[in-house]
Design an enzyme around this catalytic site. Structure first.
Site: not given
Ligand code: 1CP
Length: 351
Positions: A26, A30, A39, A76, A153
């Site tokens: 990540r 954010r 965003r 994502d 999911y």
């Molecule tokens: O910089 C990076 O790492 C690149 C992008 C990236 C990656 C690899 C994002 C952007 N998401 C992910 C993978 C991801 N998404 C995972 C696997 C890794 C981890 O465990 O963190 C998972 C479980 C998700 C699902 C997801 N997407 C969640 C988690 C929800 C939960 O169940 O707890 C969330 C909040 C997102 C949204 C998201 N994805 C990425 C970002 C930057 C965001 C935040 C969105 C925003 O701007 O509000």
């Protein structure tokens, strides 16, 4: 394309290095004010993911601030289930929600096997836009959710604390879950192969919820489907890109992961990095595993934290510095600089 900064690729081959490659899960996100601004301009997170200009821009943002050794595709993991028709939405404050989650066996049988990849063209466009901006400078990491984590999911309909609905399916309808995982594995294979075609250099499977399973189910469901993905990439697509597995909460399963023919494994913060590095002993690369909450400590505390955790591994062949899970939105960007500078200093002192 021959990548100029080879450090991450060398570590994945367990070659000796004067300092470990550094990237952060990540790293685009954010905690960066410039990310929040982009965003907002996109209107929503999914709009951002679907806009190659803006998504490639946010992928570049951490590279401008920090000396990182890899970029990661901005997207994502839930793009595949969305493209399979489950209709992904990000509800403010609640995270991802599917409007059409899987409720019955029939829903699993009805999941499309054709035409999914075409709906993911926007992801491959982001890879191409990133490559245009990065040139040959850095490797780009492509990724997918692991089949099991995607299934979590899809069966649950949203993120929950312990995914009890998804886990109940495993015990009540194991055959239906295997069918779901097999369908997802094939989609993941084709999705990752298309990312490789578009220009990524390394592939990573995020198995965030593998650690919710007991050992046997982890092997029979999650790891089995990740092994299928790796085999499919090699056999169906003839790809030899390095593949990394990140099964959060599964460091007791390292031997089984190595057998799945991956080139690197990610560790969460609960693993002892010294112990796992010694156990793995150069057979695959090991990535991790700073507790992301440690970066919420006062910025002047970051250096001693990193020193105490990573002094023994920074010069070990096959070590990749990263967090044990994603950077938290509350992280101070200066603490990230401090962490990276400390890894550099530690490695230099051992020269
Ligand atoms: O910089 C990076 O790492 C690149 C992008 C990236 C990656 C690899 C994002 C952007 N998401 C992910 C993978 C991801 N998404 C995972 C696997 C890794 C981890 O465990 O963190 C998972 C479980 C998700 C699902 C997801 N997407 C969640 C988690 C929800 C939960 O169940 O707890 C969330 C909040 C997102 C949204 C998201 N994805 C990425 C970002 C930057 C965001 C935040 C969105 C925003 O701007 O509000």
């Amino acid at each position: 394309m021959s990548i100029i900064n080879q450090r991450f690729l060398q570590a994945l081959r367990c070659e000796p290095l004067d300092r470990p490659p550094i990237w952060l899960m990540r790293q685009a996100g954010r905690y960066l004010p410039e990310y929040l601004q982009t965003r907002a301009a996109a209107g929503s997170f999914m709009n951002l993911c679907r806009n190659a200009d803006l998504a490639s821009e946010v992928a570049m943002q951490p590279l401008r601030r920090y000396q990182l050794d890899a970029a990661i595709l901005f997207s994502d993991i839930l793009t595949i289930p969305d493209a399979m028709g489950l209709e992904l939405e990000f509800v403010a404050g609640e995270g991802p929600v599917f409007n059409k989650p899987i409720r019955t066996d029939r829903d699993i049988h009805a999941l499309p096997e054709q035409g999914v990849l075409e709906k993911l063209d926007y992801v491959f466009a982001v890879v191409r836009a990133m490559r245009e901006k990065i040139g040959a400078q850095l490797p780009i990491i492509g990724f997918s959710g692991s089949p099991w984590t995607l299934a979590c999911y899809m069966l649950e309909g949203q993120g929950t604390r312990d995914f009890a609905t998804a886990r109940r399916w495993l015990w009540q309808r194991p055959d239906a879950v295997q069918l779901l995982l097999d369908k997802l594995s094939q989609q993941v294979i084709d999705y990752l192969a298309a990312q490789a075609d578009a220009g990524v250099d390394v592939l990573m499977l995020f198995d965030t919820w593998g650690g919710l399973l007991d050992e046997q189910n982890y092997r029979d469901f999650s790891l089995r489907s990740m092994r299928k993905v790796i085999q499919g990439l090699r056999q169906q697509h003839g790809l030899d890109l390095p593949v990394m597995l990140f099964s959060k909460g599964c460091h007791s399963q390292v031997e089984a992961m190595i057998e799945a023919d991956c080139q690197g494994i990610g560790l969460d913060w609960r693993a002892n990095i010294d112990t796992v590095m010694a156990q793995v002993n150069g057979r695959v690369a090991v990535q991790g595993n700073l507790d992301p909450t440690s970066l919420l400590a006062d910025t002047d505390k970051i250096e001693p934290i990193i020193r105490s955790r990573f002094q023994n591994v920074v010069r070990k062949p096959g070590y990749i510095f990263n967090l044990g899970h994603g950077l938290l939105p509350a992280t101070n960007p200066d603490s990230v600089s401090q962490a990276i500078a400390t890894v550099h200093a530690l490695a230099a002192e051992q020269g």
